[in-house]
Design an enzyme around this catalytic site. Sequence first.
Site, PDB file in Angstrom:
ATOM      1  N   HIS A  27       3.108  -7.971  14.109  1.00  0.00           N
ATOM      2  CA  HIS A  27       2.328  -7.753  12.889  1.00  0.00           C
ATOM      3  C   HIS A  27       3.278  -7.648  11.690  1.00  0.00           C
ATOM      4  O   HIS A  27       4.291  -6.952  11.763  1.00  0.00           O
ATOM      5  CB  HIS A  27       1.485  -6.483  13.011  1.00  0.00           C
ATOM      6  CG  HIS A  27       0.431  -6.379  11.958  1.00  0.00           C
ATOM      7  ND1 HIS A  27       0.724  -6.015  10.664  1.00  0.00           N
ATOM      8  CD2 HIS A  27      -0.895  -6.624  11.993  1.00  0.00           C
ATOM      9  CE1 HIS A  27      -0.384  -6.023   9.955  1.00  0.00           C
ATOM     10  NE2 HIS A  27      -1.387  -6.393  10.738  1.00  0.00           N
ATOM     11  N   SER A  81      -7.343 -11.303  11.615  1.00  0.00           N
ATOM     12  CA  SER A  81      -7.259  -9.913  11.164  1.00  0.00           C
ATOM     13  C   SER A  81      -7.302  -8.981  12.373  1.00  0.00           C
ATOM     14  O   SER A  81      -8.307  -8.882  13.069  1.00  0.00           O
ATOM     15  CB  SER A  81      -8.423  -9.617  10.216  1.00  0.00           C
ATOM     16  OG  SER A  81      -8.714  -8.244  10.195  1.00  0.00           O
ATOM     17  N   SER A  82      -6.185  -8.290  12.626  1.00  0.00           N
ATOM     18  CA  SER A  82      -6.125  -7.452  13.832  1.00  0.00           C
ATOM     19  C   SER A  82      -7.058  -6.253  13.733  1.00  0.00           C
ATOM     20  O   SER A  82      -7.620  -5.814  14.730  1.00  0.00           O
ATOM     21  CB  SER A  82      -4.690  -7.010  14.116  1.00  0.00           C
ATOM     22  OG  SER A  82      -4.241  -6.176  13.091  1.00  0.00           O
ATOM     23  N   ASN A  83      -7.248  -5.731  12.510  1.00  0.00           N
ATOM     24  CA  ASN A  83      -8.136  -4.560  12.416  1.00  0.00           C
ATOM     25  C   ASN A  83      -9.592  -4.964  12.656  1.00  0.00           C
ATOM     26  O   ASN A  83     -10.375  -4.181  13.176  1.00  0.00           O
ATOM     27  CB  ASN A  83      -7.926  -3.808  11.101  1.00  0.00           C
ATOM     28  CG  ASN A  83      -8.585  -4.468   9.924  1.00  0.00           C
ATOM     29  OD1 ASN A  83      -9.758  -4.236   9.681  1.00  0.00           O
ATOM     30  ND2 ASN A  83      -7.871  -5.316   9.213  1.00  0.00           N
ATOM     31  N   SER A 118     -10.096  -6.631   5.409  1.00  0.00           N
ATOM     32  CA  SER A 118      -9.779  -7.751   4.508  1.00  0.00           C
ATOM     33  C   SER A 118     -11.003  -8.632   4.213  1.00  0.00           C
ATOM     34  O   SER A 118     -10.865  -9.770   3.786  1.00  0.00           O
ATOM     35  CB  SER A 118      -8.649  -8.579   5.109  1.00  0.00           C
ATOM     36  OG  SER A 118      -8.866  -8.783   6.474  1.00  0.00           O
ATOM     37  N   THR A 176      -0.162   1.386  10.455  1.00  0.00           N
ATOM     38  CA  THR A 176      -1.295   2.097   9.832  1.00  0.00           C
ATOM     39  C   THR A 176      -2.632   1.797  10.505  1.00  0.00           C
ATOM     40  O   THR A 176      -3.535   2.628  10.480  1.00  0.00           O
ATOM     41  CB  THR A 176      -1.425   1.737   8.328  1.00  0.00           C
ATOM     42  OG1 THR A 176      -1.497   0.319   8.217  1.00  0.00           O
ATOM     43  CG2 THR A 176      -0.278   2.271   7.524  1.00  0.00           C
ATOM     44  N   CYS A 221      -3.622   5.178   9.110  1.00  0.00           N
ATOM     45  CA  CYS A 221      -4.354   5.360   7.858  1.00  0.00           C
ATOM     46  C   CYS A 221      -5.783   5.822   8.131  1.00  0.00           C
ATOM     47  O   CYS A 221      -6.448   5.313   9.029  1.00  0.00           O
ATOM     48  CB  CYS A 221      -4.363   4.034   7.115  1.00  0.00           C
ATOM     49  SG  CYS A 221      -5.434   4.051   5.706  1.00  0.00           S
ATOM     50  N   CYS A 227       0.847  -1.192   0.000  1.00  0.00           N
ATOM     51  CA  CYS A 227       0.000   0.000   0.000  1.00  0.00           C
ATOM     52  C   CYS A 227       0.887   1.247   0.000  1.00  0.00           C
ATOM     53  O   CYS A 227       1.861   1.314   0.757  1.00  0.00           O
ATOM     54  CB  CYS A 227      -0.898  -0.009   1.238  1.00  0.00           C
ATOM     55  SG  CYS A 227      -1.876   1.489   1.350  1.00  0.00           S
ATOM     56  N   GLU A 277       3.179  -6.012   9.011  1.00  0.00           N
ATOM     57  CA  GLU A 277       3.453  -4.641   8.547  1.00  0.00           C
ATOM     58  C   GLU A 277       4.575  -4.020   9.380  1.00  0.00           C
ATOM     59  O   GLU A 277       5.482  -3.369   8.853  1.00  0.00           O
ATOM     60  CB  GLU A 277       2.181  -3.779   8.652  1.00  0.00           C
ATOM     61  CG  GLU A 277       2.413  -2.348   8.190  1.00  0.00           C
ATOM     62  CD  GLU A 277       1.295  -1.399   8.596  1.00  0.00           C
ATOM     63  OE1 GLU A 277       0.118  -1.750   8.448  1.00  0.00           O
ATOM     64  OE2 GLU A 277       1.626  -0.288   9.061  1.00  0.00           O
TER      65      GLU A 277
HETATM   66 FE1  F3S Z   1      -3.361   0.944   3.023  1.00  0.00          FE
HETATM   67 FE2  F3S Z   1      -4.783   2.028   4.848  1.00  0.00          FE
HETATM   68 FE3  F3S Z   1      -5.553  -0.127   3.781  1.00  0.00          FE
HETATM   69  S1  F3S Z   1      -2.618   1.798   4.874  1.00  0.00           S
HETATM   70  S2  F3S Z   1      -3.729  -1.202   3.207  1.00  0.00           S
HETATM   71  S3  F3S Z   1      -5.369   1.833   2.742  1.00  0.00           S
HETATM   72  S4  F3S Z   1      -5.765   0.365   5.900  1.00  0.00           S
END
Ligand code: F3S
Length: 286
Positions: A125, A221-223, A265, A165, A193, A97, A127
């Site tokens: 994580h 999925s942590s989010n 996701s 993010t 993000c 991303c 990322e």
């Molecule tokens: Fe990118 Fe934000 Fe999604 S950093 S992968 S648009 S949660």
Amino acid sequence: MKEIVLAKSAGFCFGVHRAVDTVYERASQKNIYTYGPIIHNEEVVKDLENKGVKSIESVDEISDAPNSTVIIRSHGVSKNVYDEIKHKGCDIVDATCPFVLKIHRIVEEESRQGKQIIIIGNENHPEVEGIMGWSHNKAFVIDSAEKLNNIKLDPDKEIVIVSQTTFNYNKFEELVEIIKEKSYNVSIRNTICNATEERQTEARNIAKKVDAMIVIGGRSSSNTRKLYEICKGECENTFYIQTLDDLELEKLKKADSIGITAGASTPNNIIEEVYTNVREFCRDVS
Ligand code: F3S
């Protein structure tokens, strides 16, 4: 008639959309690999596997390297991983991303100047592991005040703070405040993000108003987990499901209003399936 509110921000964010599309576009080609599962969603990963796309955890799993393509997922990877893939002779398709790439650039440039990097996020994580791998010196990862107390910062060096993010904004602010009390030389780069913030705010607002809330997303999925915690804080009747199969519709019987959201996701078809079935169920019982 029951009211059903589907969050506008439910499901794929821009970065995940882009990464998943990239893999599907190439799925018909030979020897396509993704470095780690493309998203935290078993259904999508299985579907891609059936199309011949293999998810790998290490470059050693690539059998025909010079004729293979490795797709980097939206979480991104460390510099070492890029180098390893290149060394193997594979093509790289980078679906990191752009917002994550921006963090890589900050960490790479600032650490090159000798600054200390603090990443506010979960150290396990992918990322965060990727971000750490762009620092020229040891980057510190913290997600709590306790962890912050355990790290030894050099008081003479400037500190640069970035964030995973998908990290919770309030928690980020809290930790930044504590770091600022310890040192004057701090530069804060809020790299959370907006997609996550927007999804969380919308979910909280819906959960406040409804009698039952459904959060759809993969187990790992942590989010989605964070989304669930936020909704559960506002609405006791919050259900965490992966797909429609996990949903016990009977539990929604007494609710006059039902909210639905989904993690970054979660594919659209799963959200739609849940939404349609909840709507039909509500029609039948009212
Ligand atoms: Fe990118 Fe934000 Fe999604 S950093 S992968 S648009 S949660």
